[in-house]
Design a protein around this motif. Structure first.
Motif, mmCIF file in Angstrom:
data_model
loop_
_atom_site.group_PDB
_atom_site.id
_atom_site.type_symbol
_atom_site.label_atom_id
_atom_site.label_comp_id
_atom_site.label_asym_id
_atom_site.label_seq_id
_atom_site.Cartn_x
_atom_site.Cartn_y
_atom_site.Cartn_z
ATOM 1 N N PRO A 324 24.707 5.167 33.736
ATOM 2 C CA PRO A 324 25.085 5.878 32.507
ATOM 3 C C PRO A 324 26.287 5.223 31.841
ATOM 4 C CG PRO A 324 25.772 7.131 34.434
ATOM 5 C CD PRO A 324 24.999 5.966 34.949
ATOM 6 N N LYS A 325 26.412 5.416 30.542
ATOM 7 C CA LYS A 325 27.512 4.782 29.798
ATOM 8 C C LYS A 325 28.856 5.372 30.200
ATOM 9 C CE LYS A 325 24.944 3.356 25.702
ATOM 10 N NZ LYS A 325 23.761 4.253 25.644
ATOM 11 N N GLU A 326 28.864 6.698 30.385
ATOM 12 C CA GLU A 326 30.131 7.331 30.759
ATOM 13 C C GLU A 326 30.074 7.819 32.193
ATOM 14 O OE1 GLU A 326 31.042 10.474 27.971
ATOM 15 O OE2 GLU A 326 30.538 9.080 26.339
ATOM 16 N N GLN A 327 31.242 7.753 32.865
ATOM 17 C CA GLN A 327 31.270 8.212 34.247
ATOM 18 C C GLN A 327 31.119 9.730 34.320
ATOM 19 O OE1 GLN A 327 34.119 6.325 36.808
ATOM 20 N NE2 GLN A 327 34.190 8.087 38.193
ATOM 21 N N ARG A 328 30.264 10.203 35.249
ATOM 22 C CA ARG A 328 30.075 11.654 35.421
ATOM 23 C C ARG A 328 30.676 12.117 36.740
ATOM 24 N NH1 ARG A 328 24.004 10.539 34.365
ATOM 25 N NH2 ARG A 328 23.878 10.530 32.098
ATOM 26 N N LYS A 329 30.227 11.539 37.853
ATOM 27 C CA LYS A 329 30.737 11.958 39.165
ATOM 28 C C LYS A 329 31.534 10.803 39.758
ATOM 29 C CE LYS A 329 27.136 15.386 39.850
ATOM 30 N NZ LYS A 329 25.840 15.682 40.476
ATOM 31 N N ASN A 330 30.840 9.834 40.365
ATOM 32 C CA ASN A 330 31.506 8.589 40.718
ATOM 33 C C ASN A 330 30.490 7.482 40.526
ATOM 34 O OD1 ASN A 330 30.279 7.652 43.278
ATOM 35 N ND2 ASN A 330 31.068 9.583 44.090
ATOM 36 N N PRO A 331 30.913 6.222 40.440
ATOM 37 C CA PRO A 331 30.019 5.173 39.943
ATOM 38 C C PRO A 331 28.683 5.067 40.683
ATOM 39 C CG PRO A 331 32.271 4.371 39.977
ATOM 40 C CD PRO A 331 32.290 5.732 40.616
ATOM 41 N N ILE A 332 28.695 5.166 42.012
ATOM 42 C CA ILE A 332 27.414 4.949 42.704
ATOM 43 C C ILE A 332 26.500 6.168 42.592
ATOM 44 C CG2 ILE A 332 28.255 5.595 45.032
ATOM 45 C CD1 ILE A 332 26.294 2.978 45.715
ATOM 46 N N VAL A 333 27.068 7.366 42.687
ATOM 47 C CA VAL A 333 26.248 8.576 42.534
ATOM 48 C C VAL A 333 25.672 8.628 41.116
ATOM 49 C CG1 VAL A 333 26.282 11.105 42.502
ATOM 50 C CG2 VAL A 333 27.434 9.872 44.338
ATOM 51 N N ASP A 334 26.492 8.243 40.143
ATOM 52 C CA ASP A 334 25.998 8.198 38.761
ATOM 53 C C ASP A 334 24.790 7.257 38.655
ATOM 54 O OD1 ASP A 334 27.944 9.924 38.028
ATOM 55 O OD2 ASP A 334 29.198 8.463 36.972
ATOM 56 N N MET A 335 24.855 6.118 39.357
ATOM 57 C CA MET A 335 23.734 5.180 39.310
ATOM 58 C C MET A 335 22.469 5.804 39.930
ATOM 59 S SD MET A 335 23.020 1.575 41.216
ATOM 60 C CE MET A 335 22.423 2.383 42.678
ATOM 61 N N TYR A 336 22.634 6.420 41.121
ATOM 62 C CA TYR A 336 21.477 7.081 41.743
ATOM 63 C C TYR A 336 20.859 8.099 40.773
ATOM 64 C CZ TYR A 336 23.466 5.708 46.367
ATOM 65 O OH TYR A 336 23.971 5.050 47.443
ATOM 66 N N GLU A 337 21.735 8.957 40.247
ATOM 67 C CA GLU A 337 21.233 10.100 39.465
ATOM 68 C C GLU A 337 20.631 9.665 38.146
ATOM 69 O OE1 GLU A 337 24.155 13.220 39.251
ATOM 70 O OE2 GLU A 337 23.760 13.798 41.335
ATOM 71 N N GLU A 338 21.219 8.634 37.515
ATOM 72 C CA GLU A 338 20.679 8.197 36.235
ATOM 73 C C GLU A 338 19.387 7.382 36.432
ATOM 74 O OE1 GLU A 338 21.376 9.432 33.515
ATOM 75 O OE2 GLU A 338 20.361 8.090 32.109
ATOM 76 N N THR A 339 19.358 6.581 37.501
ATOM 77 C CA THR A 339 18.138 5.828 37.810
ATOM 78 C C THR A 339 16.976 6.796 38.006
ATOM 79 O OG1 THR A 339 19.388 4.057 38.860
ATOM 80 C CG2 THR A 339 17.070 4.254 39.483
ATOM 81 N N ARG A 340 17.223 7.863 38.755
ATOM 82 C CA ARG A 340 16.157 8.822 39.050
ATOM 83 C C ARG A 340 15.836 9.693 37.836
ATOM 84 N NH1 ARG A 340 15.119 9.454 44.511
ATOM 85 N NH2 ARG A 340 15.185 11.720 44.608
ATOM 86 N N ASN A 341 16.839 9.929 36.992
ATOM 87 C CA ASN A 341 16.578 10.655 35.741
ATOM 88 C C ASN A 341 15.692 9.826 34.824
ATOM 89 O OD1 ASN A 341 16.787 12.464 33.557
ATOM 90 N ND2 ASN A 341 18.505 11.300 32.720
ATOM 91 N N GLN A 342 16.038 8.553 34.646
ATOM 92 C CA GLN A 342 15.254 7.683 33.755
ATOM 93 C C GLN A 342 13.907 7.313 34.365
ATOM 94 O OE1 GLN A 342 16.121 6.742 30.690
ATOM 95 N NE2 GLN A 342 18.085 7.786 30.798
ATOM 96 N N GLY A 343 13.881 7.148 35.699
ATOM 97 C CA GLY A 343 12.693 6.575 36.354
ATOM 98 C C GLY A 343 11.579 7.557 36.623
ATOM 99 N N PHE A 344 11.911 8.799 36.922
ATOM 100 C CA PHE A 344 10.886 9.777 37.273
ATOM 101 C C PHE A 344 10.447 10.583 36.055
ATOM 102 C CE2 PHE A 344 12.978 9.879 41.668
ATOM 103 C CZ PHE A 344 11.984 9.117 42.254
ATOM 104 N N GLY A 345 9.156 10.850 35.958
ATOM 105 C CA GLY A 345 8.629 11.735 34.931
ATOM 106 C C GLY A 345 8.844 13.197 35.309
ATOM 107 N N LEU A 346 8.452 14.095 34.414
ATOM 108 C CA LEU A 346 8.735 15.518 34.590
ATOM 109 C C LEU A 346 8.099 16.103 35.860
ATOM 110 C CD1 LEU A 346 10.046 18.057 33.432
ATOM 111 C CD2 LEU A 346 7.964 18.446 32.098
ATOM 112 N N GLU A 347 6.831 15.780 36.136
ATOM 113 C CA GLU A 347 6.178 16.355 37.314
ATOM 114 C C GLU A 347 6.825 15.830 38.601
ATOM 115 O OE1 GLU A 347 4.277 18.863 37.552
ATOM 116 O OE2 GLU A 347 3.595 18.723 39.643
ATOM 117 N N ALA A 348 7.215 14.557 38.608
ATOM 118 C CA ALA A 348 7.892 14.012 39.790
ATOM 119 C C ALA A 348 9.209 14.759 40.016
ATOM 120 C CB ALA A 348 8.131 12.515 39.625
ATOM 121 N N LYS A 349 9.950 15.007 38.942
ATOM 122 C CA LYS A 349 11.209 15.757 39.077
ATOM 123 C C LYS A 349 10.942 17.167 39.611
ATOM 124 C CE LYS A 349 13.664 13.277 35.443
ATOM 125 N NZ LYS A 349 14.101 13.295 34.046
ATOM 126 N N ARG A 350 9.920 17.806 39.024
ATOM 127 C CA ARG A 350 9.563 19.159 39.464
ATOM 128 C C ARG A 350 9.289 19.182 40.963
ATOM 129 N NH1 ARG A 350 4.901 20.028 35.592
ATOM 130 N NH2 ARG A 350 6.026 20.918 33.858
#
Lengths: 479, 94
Positions: A324-350
């Motif tokens: 993500p462009k701005e830091q939310r939690k800490n750099p590596i957790v942000d990477m995990y969470e944004e990768t999975r946000n961008q990478g997974f579709g809605l049903e996968a998230k569900r």
């Protein structure tokens, strides 16, 4: 007769008699893909080069085959129809792929699927939906919808898919082809990108029952790379293709013909059961009292396993990485969470979130552990019937192919598409879907046959007898 | 029953960042699914053993001998960022 419209065993006969060459078959299928793929969209990617390594060797099967996009082919992009695996090229072959290569198979492409096999309609693919060759406004079923549609549209001779809760059988039913989920442990899953490891199984999708047996001969067998592979003696399943079911005991579960079943499906399946009786089978009603709990049990156990299996997609080792462009939690957790946000579709998230919830502190006993216990009850129901019966026959799916978009906003109604197929996964037994008729608007209807674990022979015998005495499989989608 | 706050908590356990517009419909979906699976609570399962796996297999071992496996290079070929034979990731400790 166009070569692409033939079955694998018909082509093998022609090859043996030297009436055609493997390259003729391969180019016929390629032409077919070129002419219908834009309408069907059965493939996630179509391969440009098709190696024929086997010309002249009679022991090989140089048959075009489509591979579901969750089975690893070395150095070939394999993505589970998910953005999170974009660009992922596995460094090894799945065991079934190695076996197919050894048998001279010619790979046509990766078949489209629901993202990570999460779906019953092929609509959750990041590549967009596959269309049913019998009616392009309708879904092909899922999650192996691309494999089933490719076979039904003659865009391949046969295909492999994977089945976690019905993902081979339900699309086979909706596309009017033959789909087999083998016994858990019969076909190696090494190189199958895991969804729910206690349920997943690879199996064949084919135009008829003989091809199903032939393809199982190639892909089945023990593999030390899969710790759930069972070391059983190799069998030639074509030996079970005998048109004779006299005296075979078939149970019909009464709980499978109640609310929610499309009357046309019910009528077709009942007619098929009468046909089995007239062919000499002993048919009796049986009870599987915990049937109504199967879907709920499945959606807890399968999503719990999926949430754990899909934890590996974190942007570190392979696939997508997004920061993500701005830091939310800490750099590596942000990477995990944004990768999975961008990478997974809605049903996968569900599903990941449902599974995480069911496993989380405070809910584990109420959801996950309870579901595992109900799984025992469902398995016991089946074991009890198999004490007295050789097989159980049911509809494969409660409805024919539904319209694209119709169930996308209602996950529960989508999940109920798998109501008849889930019990075989929960209990590990083999099950097949074969065509048994058509609705008034010309949509295929599937018949499911289940047998005891490692008794694929019984399934093939009943399926073959029914098929040879009816001929539904000969009707092709008029695309 | 399932609030947006619950959904955000489960999303963070799942290491998924949710966009604002996704949280509300997901709360509704999860509630619907949980209402459906609530039927499992009707059964008495006190005396029932759980089935996590259908095969009578456990502890499948092989001989402990070294065999060829993926090389470091093959493994690192799949990542988007690497350095000195390792996966390179954003800072872990501030």
């Amino acid at each position: 007769m166009k070569l692409f419209s033939l079955t694998a065993h018909e082509i093998l006969d022609l090859l043996k008699a030297k009436k055609v060459k493997a390259e003729d078959v391969v180019s016929s299928v390629k032409e077919r893909i070129d002419s219908v793929e834009t309408r069907v969209h059965a493939y996630a990617r179509v391969f440009e080069t098709r190696e024929i390594a086997s010309e002249g060797n009679e022991n090989l099967f140089p048959i075009p085959i489509a591979v579901k996009d969750n089975i690893c082919i070395k150095d070939n992009e394999t993505t589970c129809a998910s953005k999170i695996l974009k660009g992922f090229k596995p460094p090894y072959d799945a065991t079934v792929i190695a076996k197919l290569k050894g048998a001279g198979a010619v790979f046509t492409g990766n078949a489209n699927m629901d993202e990570f096999a999460f779906g019953s309609s092929c609509e959750t693919s990041c590549f967009g939906p596959t269309r049913n060759p019998w009616d392009l406004e309708r879904v092909p079923g899922g999650s192996s919808g691309g494999s089933a549609a490719a076979v039904a549209a003659d865009e391949t001779i046969w295909a492999i898919g994977s089945d976690t809760g019905g993902s081979i059988r339900q699309p086979a039913a909706l596309c009017g082809v033959v789909g087999l989920k083998p016994t858990y442990g019969l076909v190696s899953r090494y190189g199958l990108i895991a969804f729910a490891s206690s349920l997943d199984q690879i199996g064949p999708i084919t135009k008829d029952v003989r091809d199903s047996a032939l393809l199982l001969n190639i892909i089945g067998g023990y593999d030390e790379n899969d710790s759930t592979s069972v070391d059983t003696p190799a069998k030639d399943y074509t030996k079970s293709l005998i048109s004779d079911i006299k005296g075979i005991k078939i149970g019909i579960p009464k709980e499978y013909f109640i609310e929610g079943i499309d009357p046309e499906v019910g009528l077709s399946v009942k007619a098929a059961i009468e046909q089995l009786r007239s062919l000499g089978a002993i048919v009796k009603e049986v009870s599987l009292p915990h049937t109504e709990y199967a879907v709920a049990t499945y959606y807890i156990t399968a999503t719990a396993e999926a949430s754990s299996n899909l934890a590996r997609f974190d942007g570190v080792q392979y696939g997508l990485r997004s920061i993500p462009k701005e830091q939310r939690k800490n750099p590596i957790v942000d990477m995990y969470e944004e990768t999975r946000n961008q990478g997974f579709g809605l049903e996968a998230k569900r599903r990941i979130m449902l599974g995480t919830y069911a496993l989380s502190s405070g809910y584990y006993d109420a959801y996950y552990l309870r579901a595992l216990k109900v799984r025992t009850l469902i398995k016991q129901d089946l074991d009890k019937v198999f004490g007295d019966f050789d097989a159980i026959v049911t509809p494969t799916s409660p409805t024919t192919a539904f319209k694209i978009g119709e169930r996308m906003d209602d996950p529960v109604s989508m999940y109920l598409s798998d109501i008849y197929t889930i019990p075989a996964n929960l209990s590990g037994i083999p099950a097949i879907s074969i065509p048994c008729g058509f609705s008034k608007n010309n949509l295929p209807i599937g018949l499911q046959i289940m047998a005891k674990a490692f008794n694929e022979e019984m399934i093939f015998k009943i399926a073959y007898t029914y098929e040879q005495n009816t001929g539904w499989h000969k009707k092709r989608a008029g695309i | 029953m399932i609030s947006e706050k619950d959904v955000k908590y489960v999303a963070s356990l799942s290491r998924i960042h949710l966009n604002e517009e996704e949280a509300k419909p997901l709360a509704k979906d999860l509630e619907k699914i949980l209402n459906y699976v609530a039927k499992l609570q009707k059964l008495d399962v006190k005396q029932i053993a759980p089935t996590s796996h259908v095969l009578p297999l456990n502890n499948v071992f092989r001989e402990d001998i070294v065999r060829p496996s993926l090389t470091q290079e093959e493994t690192l070929n799949m990542t988007v960022d690497k350095m000195n034979g390792s996966f390179k990731v954003p800072k872990v400790i501030e």
